[in-house]
Motif scaffolding. Sequence first.
Motif, PDB file in Angstrom:
ATOM      1  N   ALA A  67     -86.223 -16.099   2.732  1.00 32.19           N
ATOM      2  CA  ALA A  67     -86.323 -17.009   1.595  1.00 32.19           C
ATOM      3  C   ALA A  67     -85.210 -18.050   1.701  1.00 32.19           C
ATOM      4  O   ALA A  67     -84.234 -17.854   2.433  1.00 32.19           O
ATOM      5  CB  ALA A  67     -86.189 -16.240   0.283  1.00 32.19           C
ATOM      6  N   ILE A  68     -85.395 -19.144   0.983  1.00 34.02           N
ATOM      7  CA  ILE A  68     -84.417 -20.230   1.015  1.00 34.02           C
ATOM      8  C   ILE A  68     -84.091 -20.615  -0.420  1.00 34.02           C
ATOM      9  O   ILE A  68     -84.997 -20.771  -1.248  1.00 34.02           O
ATOM     10  CB  ILE A  68     -84.991 -21.457   1.750  1.00 34.02           C
ATOM     11  N   GLU A  97     -92.105 -28.356   7.876  1.00 37.06           N
ATOM     12  CA  GLU A  97     -91.790 -27.457   9.000  1.00 37.06           C
ATOM     13  C   GLU A  97     -92.099 -26.005   8.658  1.00 37.06           C
ATOM     14  O   GLU A  97     -92.471 -25.217   9.524  1.00 37.06           O
ATOM     15  CB  GLU A  97     -90.305 -27.572   9.378  1.00 37.06           C
ATOM     16  N   LEU A  98     -91.906 -25.644   7.395  1.00 40.53           N
ATOM     17  CA  LEU A  98     -92.135 -24.252   6.994  1.00 40.53           C
ATOM     18  C   LEU A  98     -93.537 -24.034   6.415  1.00 40.53           C
ATOM     19  O   LEU A  98     -93.891 -22.922   6.038  1.00 40.53           O
ATOM     20  CB  LEU A  98     -91.078 -23.813   5.972  1.00 40.53           C
ATOM     21  N   GLY A  99     -94.320 -25.098   6.336  1.00 41.88           N
ATOM     22  CA  GLY A  99     -95.682 -24.955   5.800  1.00 41.88           C
ATOM     23  C   GLY A  99     -95.714 -24.497   4.360  1.00 41.88           C
ATOM     24  O   GLY A  99     -96.575 -23.715   3.947  1.00 41.88           O
ATOM     25  N   LEU A 100     -94.768 -24.998   3.555  1.00 37.05           N
ATOM     26  CA  LEU A 100     -94.672 -24.577   2.145  1.00 37.05           C
ATOM     27  C   LEU A 100     -95.644 -25.408   1.300  1.00 37.05           C
ATOM     28  O   LEU A 100     -95.249 -26.328   0.604  1.00 37.05           O
ATOM     29  CB  LEU A 100     -93.236 -24.757   1.649  1.00 37.05           C
ATOM     30  N   SER A 272     -96.111 -15.924   1.464  1.00 30.71           N
ATOM     31  CA  SER A 272     -95.133 -15.747   0.389  1.00 30.71           C
ATOM     32  C   SER A 272     -93.687 -15.888   0.820  1.00 30.71           C
ATOM     33  O   SER A 272     -92.774 -15.436   0.135  1.00 30.71           O
ATOM     34  CB  SER A 272     -95.297 -14.395  -0.315  1.00 30.71           C
ATOM     35  N   LYS A 273     -93.470 -16.462   2.007  1.00 33.64           N
ATOM     36  CA  LYS A 273     -92.106 -16.887   2.293  1.00 33.64           C
ATOM     37  C   LYS A 273     -91.899 -18.116   1.424  1.00 33.64           C
ATOM     38  O   LYS A 273     -92.811 -18.921   1.267  1.00 33.64           O
ATOM     39  CB  LYS A 273     -91.968 -17.250   3.769  1.00 33.64           C
ATOM     40  N   GLY A 274     -90.712 -18.265   0.853  1.00 35.49           N
ATOM     41  CA  GLY A 274     -90.594 -19.351  -0.081  1.00 35.49           C
ATOM     42  C   GLY A 274     -89.247 -20.036  -0.117  1.00 35.49           C
ATOM     43  O   GLY A 274     -88.225 -19.482   0.283  1.00 35.49           O
ATOM     44  N   MET A 275     -89.302 -21.258  -0.598  1.00 35.85           N
ATOM     45  CA  MET A 275     -88.071 -22.000  -0.864  1.00 35.85           C
ATOM     46  C   MET A 275     -87.998 -22.175  -2.383  1.00 35.85           C
ATOM     47  O   MET A 275     -88.977 -22.542  -3.033  1.00 35.85           O
ATOM     48  CB  MET A 275     -88.124 -23.350  -0.170  1.00 35.85           C
TER      49      MET A 275
END
Length: 359
Positions: A67-68, A97-100, A272-275
Amino acid sequence: MSKKLAVLPGDGIGIEIVAEALKLLNYLKSNGLALEMIEAPVGGAGYDAAGKPLPDETLELVKESDAILLGAVGGPQYENLPRELRPERGLLGLRSELGLFANLRPAILYPQLADASSLKADVVAGLDIMIVRELTGGIYFGEPRGIREKDNGEREGFNTLVYSESEVDRIARVAFDIAMKRGKRLCSVDKANVLEVSELWREVVTRVGTDYPQVELSHMYVDNAAMQLVKWPRQFDVMVTKNMFGDILSDAAAMLTGSIGMLPSASLDANSKGMYEPIHGSAPDIAGKGVANPLATILSVAMMLRYSLNEMQLAERIEKAVGTVLDAGLRTADITSSGMQEVGTREMGDAVVAALQAG
Ligand code: IPM
Ligand code: MG
């Protein structure tokens, strides 16, 4: 196993407010949360440190993190840099870059702050809207783009608003899934009376809706949505919209709650990786003065615990602690009113940790 969190304070008040979020995270760590936190520069700070707004090392770090947590980017000293070196490019680079692609922006009115809204208390009481903004497509990223010279020597600027069916499909599914967990009402905002891209958007959202028969789907033109947000905001449960419309409508929705200083956001990829970041900016005018409201960032930490770290109870405890602090009458300058105790960034952060400790 310990999760890895990339901490990117960025510029301006980003530094002060992220410090308060770190205070909170360190407290949670000392009480058993397994988390490794690594700081890195982005935005103007990235430019100062490595000559570009998204330094290679920062990009590497965020790619290998779970996470960020981001503060804010931007400042007047960077405004004359070439476009590709400006702080905002760091933020847009992280998103793409992270596809958010899924940006969740809740606009919730804390009952204690009803008087801070510019709308009448009875219009905003109980307000709880979730704006789902598409974040990696549309006019922000569409090609071709640029400034070119016409045959007559005059210059023209141009951007491209483009959405593929799959891009609309995936953001629509995120919005429907969220609606299922809330009031089961979804309003898709577009400009289908003028734009072909919106016509297709509406068609795809409607198609996805057949997989969610329990959700009541409606469509609204963006100009009307802006008007309805300030006229009768409680008609909305979940809204889903394109990148640029979401940028604009989420600022308007934020203001309904009294202060943009209260609102967190999450930007999620397909896994569900997230910033996580406050939706306000770097506020250079008050940077370094210790008066910025850290609550949007602290609430972003709660969103992070909920959406990326699977720590639902901790998330709820943080949200409750924020309520406790507001109940006690503590207010930063942006949300203060008569009879309240005005506090600075640090005192507000300390108070939330103390409430958490006590609760
Ligand atoms: C936001 C901001 C950004 C955006 C800027 C800083 C590039 O306004 O996150 O809403 O337009 O997306
Ligand atoms: Mg914005």
